[in-house]
Structures are given as structure tokens and as C-alpha cells.
Design an enzyme around this catalytic site. Structure first.
Site, PDB file in Angstrom:
ATOM      1  N   HIS A  89     -14.396  -0.417   3.157  1.00 36.41           N
ATOM      2  CA  HIS A  89     -14.259  -1.212   4.419  1.00 36.41           C
ATOM      3  C   HIS A  89     -14.145  -0.480   5.447  1.00 36.41           C
ATOM      4  CE1 HIS A  89     -14.422  -4.277   1.236  1.00 36.41           C
ATOM      5  NE2 HIS A  89     -14.595  -5.213   1.884  1.00 36.41           N
ATOM      6  N   PHE A 139      -5.803   0.260   5.867  1.00 35.06           N
ATOM      7  CA  PHE A 139      -4.590   0.222   5.121  1.00 35.06           C
ATOM      8  C   PHE A 139      -4.109   1.741   4.448  1.00 35.06           C
ATOM      9  CE2 PHE A 139      -5.884  -4.409   4.206  1.00 35.06           C
ATOM     10  CZ  PHE A 139      -5.560  -4.777   5.384  1.00 35.06           C
ATOM     11  N   ARG A 196     -18.984  -1.542   3.438  1.00 35.51           N
ATOM     12  CA  ARG A 196     -19.092  -2.748   2.879  1.00 35.51           C
ATOM     13  C   ARG A 196     -20.501  -3.202   2.969  1.00 35.51           C
ATOM     14  NH1 ARG A 196     -16.874  -8.518   5.924  1.00 35.51           N
ATOM     15  NH2 ARG A 196     -17.317  -9.799   4.344  1.00 35.51           N
ATOM     16  N   GLU A 228       0.656  -1.274   0.004  1.00 39.16           N
ATOM     17  CA  GLU A 228      -0.148  -0.050  -0.023  1.00 39.16           C
ATOM     18  C   GLU A 228       0.870   1.255  -0.112  1.00 39.16           C
ATOM     19  OE1 GLU A 228      -2.387  -3.460   1.830  1.00 39.16           O
ATOM     20  OE2 GLU A 228      -0.305  -2.636   2.139  1.00 39.16           O
ATOM     21  N   ASP A 284     -14.967  -9.630   9.501  1.00 37.56           N
ATOM     22  CA  ASP A 284     -13.656  -9.260   9.375  1.00 37.56           C
ATOM     23  C   ASP A 284     -12.794  -8.679  10.735  1.00 37.56           C
ATOM     24  OD1 ASP A 284     -13.909 -10.075   6.827  1.00 37.56           O
ATOM     25  OD2 ASP A 284     -13.327  -8.140   5.867  1.00 37.56           O
TER      26      ASP A 284
END
Length: 312
Positions: free
Chosen positions: A107, A81, A165, A56, A115
Site C-alpha cells: 500500500h 507504518f 494496492r 509494528e 484510504d
């Protein structure tokens, strides 16, 4: 309101739509194209899509280089991220030179669900708000997502766009107008004003109906742009209603609630209660159950609204 779409899905579709209009629009991803929905753009424009792999920080650098060559890059990955792992690169490589890079962070928030805590970014608004010159946007539904992507393309400078999401209904009217730095009142009310963004806009509208049954008139403001926040609207709502409740799928520290409190403490001291996660990490579980567990649902907004009214 019957059909529901995740804002990440709307993001992928918007990239294709505007990719046809802007031939200098390019998309980067970090090995998550299926999840971020940028894979749709890859299929349509393979020569303008760059998979940077699970790297990333490097992706941010590549995006900056592309922007310097006249491209409009959308660097896409999970919010955890994009804002967390790559904070230094975002600050120094995008923010410092004020590069024309758009960050598509999917997300975000507790509704990442199963998750779990490591991927449920609840700190990204706070992190991105501190980057000088960074615009921070969290749209409420698919329609607003499309409009926010278009507005981001049209402005010159760094933008952080946060998408979810979980599928959500359309809460903005078909004639909805989006403008960076401007909030939109979706519902009038006089006793309390609920200022929300993202998935919390739907919850705020549900809360307003529940409060109405108790004889309480609640306004609902969709404040998709967290930075720059619509100071004029925030102050006007505070003066009109006398108390404010903020609602966001983020920590109560440093996000929308923080931006509203900062505005009012400087210009119009007003009771403000914040709906958000309370200085804690998330946990794995079904998205809707997590909204209730962490006090982010309509019932929690109602309770805060009544408490805010009592402070007037």
C-alpha cells in the site's frame, strides 16, 4: 498485458512459493494479513506465521530476533507504518546491526486511493534510502515482484520492498532478469530517457508511445532498485540521450529522482526533470484519477520529457 495483478498479491504468492523452498523463511504481520496478502502464507504455513497485532515497532524487534536465530523473516505491513511509524526500530534494530530482515511494505504511494493521505506513503523511499546498508526496491509488476522477493531471500542483509494496492499489467517480458542494483532498459530511444519504477513504468511506456506520435524517440528504463542505484546505466543514458526524466509514485524529494540527480551531479551533469508528487500530501479518491490529479500519469511524463529535451 490483458491480465492485471497488484504487486501486493504477487508478494503473497511469492512468499508461499519460496516458503516451500526455504524452510527457514518466516512471515510476520501487524494485523493486516488480509490486505498485505500474507494471509495466504499463514494458511499454507501457520507455524511459520506470526501476527504481532497493531504493534509494528514490536514486530520489527521480533523479526530481528528471528533473523539472529537463522530465520529469514519478512516483516509485513503498510508502507506508512513500516517506513514511518517504525523508522527508529528499522534504523537501530535492523540497519545498525545489518540484520538479515526483509520488510514487505504494501500500500505504498498515491494509488492506495480511497484510504487517503494518512495511508498514502509518499516518503518511504527517502526514509529508507537514508538507512545505512538498506537495499530499497519497488517492482513494476507481478513478475518483477516474484523475482525481487527471490533476490532478497538470496542476499544477506536488510531489504525494503515496496508493493502497491492497485492491479497493474505485466510490463516486463517473460524472460526478464532481475538483479539487485541493476536497471533494465525496456525500450530504446535517443531523444530522452525516462527512468521509472513501480506503477510509473507502465505510464512511462504509454508516454513513450505518445511521444513517438510527436516524432520524439524516448527510451524507458525500469529502475526497480532505488538503492543501490545502477549508476553505470544512469550515466550511460544521460550521455546517450542528453536529458533524463524520472517517474515514481513518491515525492520528488529524496526518492528515485533524487538518486538519479545525485548520481549525475557528481559524474555527468545532465538536465533532469522529475515526475512525482510535489512536496504535498495525497488525498482520497480513485487511484487512476489520483495519478492524473497529482501529475503522475503518462500525459505528465510526456510534458516533462518535452521540457527536458528543450533544456539540452
Amino acid at each position: 498485458m490483458a491480465d492485471k495483478f497488484a504487486t501486493r498479491e504477487a508478494y503473497g504468492k511469492a512468499l508461499i512459493e519460496f516458503g516451500k523452498e526455504y524452510d527457514n523463511l518466516v512471515v510476520l504481520d501487524a494485523d493486516l494479513a488480509a490486505a498485505t496478502k500474507t494471509g495466504m502464507f499463514k494458511k499454507e504455513f501457520p507455524e511459520r506465521f506470526f501476527d504481532c497485532g497493531i504493534a509494528e515497532n514490536n514486530m520489527i524487534g521480533v523479526a530481528v530476533g528471528l533473523s539472529l536465530s537463522g530465520k529469514i523473516p519478512f516483516a509485513s505491513t503498510f508502507a506508512m507504518f513500516a517506513a514511518g511509524r517504525s523508522y527508529e526500530q528499522v534504523r537501530n534494530s535492523i540497519g545498525y546491526p545489518h540484520a538479515n530482515v526483509k520488510i514487505g511494505a504494501t500500500h505504498g504511494g498515491i494509488t492506495v486511493g480511497e484510504d487517503g493521505a494518512t495511508h498514502q506513503c509518499l516518503e518511504d523511499f527517502a526514509l529508507m534510502r537514508t538507512v545505512p546498508g538498506m537495499t530499497v526496491i519497488c517492482p513494476a509488476d507481478a513478475l518483477e515482484t516474484r523475482l525481487a522477493v527471490k533476490a532478497s531471500i538470496e542476499m544477506n542483509g536488510p531489504v525494503y520492498l515496496r508493493f502497491g494496492r492497485m492491479a497493474v499489467p505485466q510490463v516486463c517480458g517473460d524472460d526478464y532478469k532481475f538483479e539487485i542494483g541493476k536497471g533494465v532498459k525496456l525500450l530504446d530511444g535517443t531523444d530522452v530517457s525516462i527512468i521509472a519504477n513501480g506503477v510509473e513504468v507502465e505510464q512511462a511506456l504509454i508516454a513513450a508511445e505518445l511521444l513517438k506520435a510527436d516524432g520524439i524517440s524516448a527510451a524507458v528504463v525500469n529502475m526497480a532498485t532505488i538503492k543501490p542505484i545502477d549508476r553505470e546505466l544512469v550515466i550511460a543514458e544521460a550521455k546517450r540521450c542528453g536529458c533524463i526524466v524520472t517517474a515514481e509514485e513518491h515525492s520528488v524529494i529524496g526518492g528515485l529522482g533524487g538518486a538519479v540527480c545525485e548520481t549525475l551531479s557528481e559524474s555527468c551533469p545532465t538536465p533532469v526533470l522529475r515526475v512525482g508528487t510535489e512536496d504535498c500530501f495525497g488525498r482520497s479518491g480513485p487511484a487512476k484519477e489520483l495519478l492524473s490529479m497529482f501529475g503522475l500519469d503518462a500525459a505528465a511524463i510526456c510534458a516533462k520529457a518535452k521540457a527536458a529535451i528543450a533544456l539540452k
